[in-house]
Scaffold this motif. Structure first.
Motif, PDB file in Angstrom:
ATOM      1  N   UNK A 167       3.862  14.681  -6.121  1.00  0.00           N
ATOM      2  CA  UNK A 167       3.472  13.686  -5.130  1.00  0.00           C
ATOM      3  C   UNK A 167       4.590  13.590  -4.098  1.00  0.00           C
ATOM      4  N   UNK A 168       4.194  13.479  -2.835  1.00  0.00           N
ATOM      5  CA  UNK A 168       5.155  13.421  -1.743  1.00  0.00           C
ATOM      6  C   UNK A 168       5.039  12.080  -1.037  1.00  0.00           C
ATOM      7  N   UNK A 169       6.202  11.442  -0.821  1.00  0.00           N
ATOM      8  CA  UNK A 169       6.292  10.199  -0.059  1.00  0.00           C
ATOM      9  C   UNK A 169       7.289  10.480   1.058  1.00  0.00           C
ATOM     10  N   UNK A 170       6.820  10.701   2.276  1.00  0.00           N
ATOM     11  CA  UNK A 170       7.748  11.119   3.338  1.00  0.00           C
ATOM     12  C   UNK A 170       7.252  10.708   4.716  1.00  0.00           C
ATOM     13  N   UNK A 171       8.229  10.487   5.600  1.00  0.00           N
ATOM     14  CA  UNK A 171       7.926  10.124   6.978  1.00  0.00           C
ATOM     15  C   UNK A 171       8.938  10.746   7.924  1.00  0.00           C
ATOM     16  N   UNK A 172       8.436  11.458   8.901  1.00  0.00           N
ATOM     17  CA  UNK A 172       9.276  12.084   9.911  1.00  0.00           C
ATOM     18  C   UNK A 172      10.063  11.030  10.679  1.00  0.00           C
ATOM     19  N   UNK A 173      11.375  11.226  10.783  1.00  0.00           N
ATOM     20  CA  UNK A 173      12.229  10.325  11.549  1.00  0.00           C
ATOM     21  C   UNK A 173      12.780   9.154  10.773  1.00  0.00           C
ATOM     22  N   UNK A 174      12.382   8.995   9.513  1.00  0.00           N
ATOM     23  CA  UNK A 174      12.803   7.847   8.726  1.00  0.00           C
ATOM     24  C   UNK A 174      14.035   8.166   7.883  1.00  0.00           C
ATOM     25  N   UNK A 175      14.726   7.110   7.454  1.00  0.00           N
ATOM     26  CA  UNK A 175      15.934   7.287   6.663  1.00  0.00           C
ATOM     27  C   UNK A 175      15.977   6.377   5.455  1.00  0.00           C
ATOM     28  N   UNK A 176      17.151   6.316   4.835  1.00  0.00           N
ATOM     29  CA  UNK A 176      17.350   5.436   3.694  1.00  0.00           C
ATOM     30  C   UNK A 176      17.804   4.054   4.161  1.00  0.00           C
ATOM     31  N   UNK A 177      18.530   3.988   5.287  1.00  0.00           N
ATOM     32  CA  UNK A 177      18.942   2.714   5.871  1.00  0.00           C
ATOM     33  C   UNK A 177      18.250   2.455   7.208  1.00  0.00           C
ATOM     34  N   UNK A 178      18.154   3.496   8.037  1.00  0.00           N
ATOM     35  CA  UNK A 178      17.527   3.357   9.355  1.00  0.00           C
ATOM     36  C   UNK A 178      16.952   4.696   9.785  1.00  0.00           C
ATOM     37  N   UNK A 179      16.055   4.629  10.776  1.00  0.00           N
ATOM     38  CA  UNK A 179      15.479   5.849  11.320  1.00  0.00           C
ATOM     39  C   UNK A 179      16.426   6.544  12.279  1.00  0.00           C
TER      40      UNK A 179
END
Length: 369
Positions: free
Chosen positions: A178-190
């Motif tokens: 399973x993949x949970x991902x978003x282009x441009x996103x980070x762990x603290x900020x985008x």
């Protein structure tokens, strides 16, 4: 020839991949989500409904683990032919995969599977040995895998699961993924310093990065039931966009005027207060992952598009292990992108993903999950 209709959310011989709600029709949200089945039919169709205003939905259809179709979907309900005219005495494994990530900036965008229609019977899909969840950004979403290096456009066409490191790791380990991902996103900020583009804020929901009213009705903001699909391992690949944010302009919050900026010092080094924010975000996300996945191995990976934040991320992982005595957590440095490993949008191509997959698979294989 008569076609039989099978409903994905109701038929036990259809395996559903990815976080979703088992409703009729079946919505697909995340990269790599989809359905899988075995059939002896000589022809098979997927009844699919989709819409969009900006970003169209793309799918990939595999027959016996070989890509036969990769295509964008038209608006409305359509019948997509996976195959026809095959032999009736052969059992075929068929998998439909969503190629694109959740498109947050296109509330009209959705993909639902109404039915599978074929002229044969369905048979059980063999259970795989492991379950692995991958959490990441554009790299994990497969941005750049479906385009040449000179294609610099943020469009659905350049996203793909084919050659994706997560898919490769799953194949080597005989795992569902399973993949949970978003282009441009980070762990603290985008990448643009927006703290709302932090994936950990959405980890406990089905797909709350899609929070418009249409997607809410599909169940995106419901709590995710981690007991429904118990991961043997959770692989995180976050931090690249936080790193890029240090070199980007400040982000000003609409309405409040509050300013957010990860800062560089005059000599170009990272500001210590801001690297502490990264450290804290990594530490807290590992804590959350462990809370949700009590028995899973947690592997934090980093380095495919630069290594600037490596010391701070690795230190946060080490601090968590030291503080909790949790030795089912570790860090792995991935090979940095080479000039010949650049795909569309200056993102890693299939060679880069293959190199990352080797590191991750070898690490997980040694653990004997």
């Amino acid at each position: 020839m008569q076609l039989y209709k099978y409903i994905p959310s109701e038929d036990e011989n259809i395996v559903i991949h990815g976080r979703t709600c088992r409703t009729v029709p079946l919505p697909l949200f995340w990269t790599g989500s989809g359905i899988e089945l075995n059939t002896d039919g000589t022809e098979l169709y997927f009844e699919i409904e989709t819409d969009y205003s900006i970003y169209e939905q793309w799918i990939r259809i595999l027959i016996n683990n070989y890509t036969m179709i990769r295509m964008p979907l038209p608006k409305g309900i359509s019948m997509v032919c996976a195959f026809r005219g095959t032999k009736s005495d052969s059992i075929k494994n068929v998998r439909l995969i969503k190629e694109v990530q959740p498109m947050q900036y296109d509330p009209a965008s959705f993909l639902k599977i109404h039915s599978v229609q074929c002229n044969g019977k369905l048979y059980p899909v063999k259970k795989r040995k492991y379950k692995i969840e991958f959490v990441g950004d554009s790299i994990t979403s497969g941005e750049g895998l479906a385009g040449p290096r000179d294609l610099i456009e943020w469009i659905p066409m350049v996203f793909s699961t084919e050659g994706n490191y997560a898919v490769q790791v799953a194949e080597v380990l005989d795992a569902d993924y399973r993949i949970i991902s978003q282009s441009g996103w980070g762990v603290y900020a985008g990448w643009n310093n927006d703290p709302n583009k932090a994936l950990p804020k959405h980890y406990t929901k089905i797909c709350s990065v899609l929070s418009d009213e249409n997607n809410k009705r599909l169940g995106t903001c419901q709590d995710y039931d981690f007991s429904e699909w118990k991961a043997n391992a959770v692989v995180v690949n976050l931090g690249s966009n936080d790193m890029f944010a240090f070199n980007k302009p400040e982000w000003i919050e609409p309405g409040t005027g509050k300013v957010y900026k990860l800062r560089l010092e005059a000599d170009g080094s990272y500001n210590a207060e801001d690297t502490e924010k990264i450290h804290h975000a990594v530490y807290e996300f590992i804590k959350l992952i462990r809370k949700c996945n009590k028995d899973a191995y947690i592997l934090w990976t980093f380095g495919m598009m630069g290594r600037g934040l490596q010391p701070y991320i690795e230190d946060a992982v080490s601090a968590f292990i030291r503080d909790t005595n949790d030795h089912k957590v570790s860090f792995a440095l991935l090979l940095d992108i080479k000039d010949e490993w650049i795909g569309a949008n200056n993102h890693p191509n299939a060679q880069s993903h293959a190199a990352a997959a080797r590191v991750i698979a070898e690490k997980l294989l040694r653990l004997n999950l």
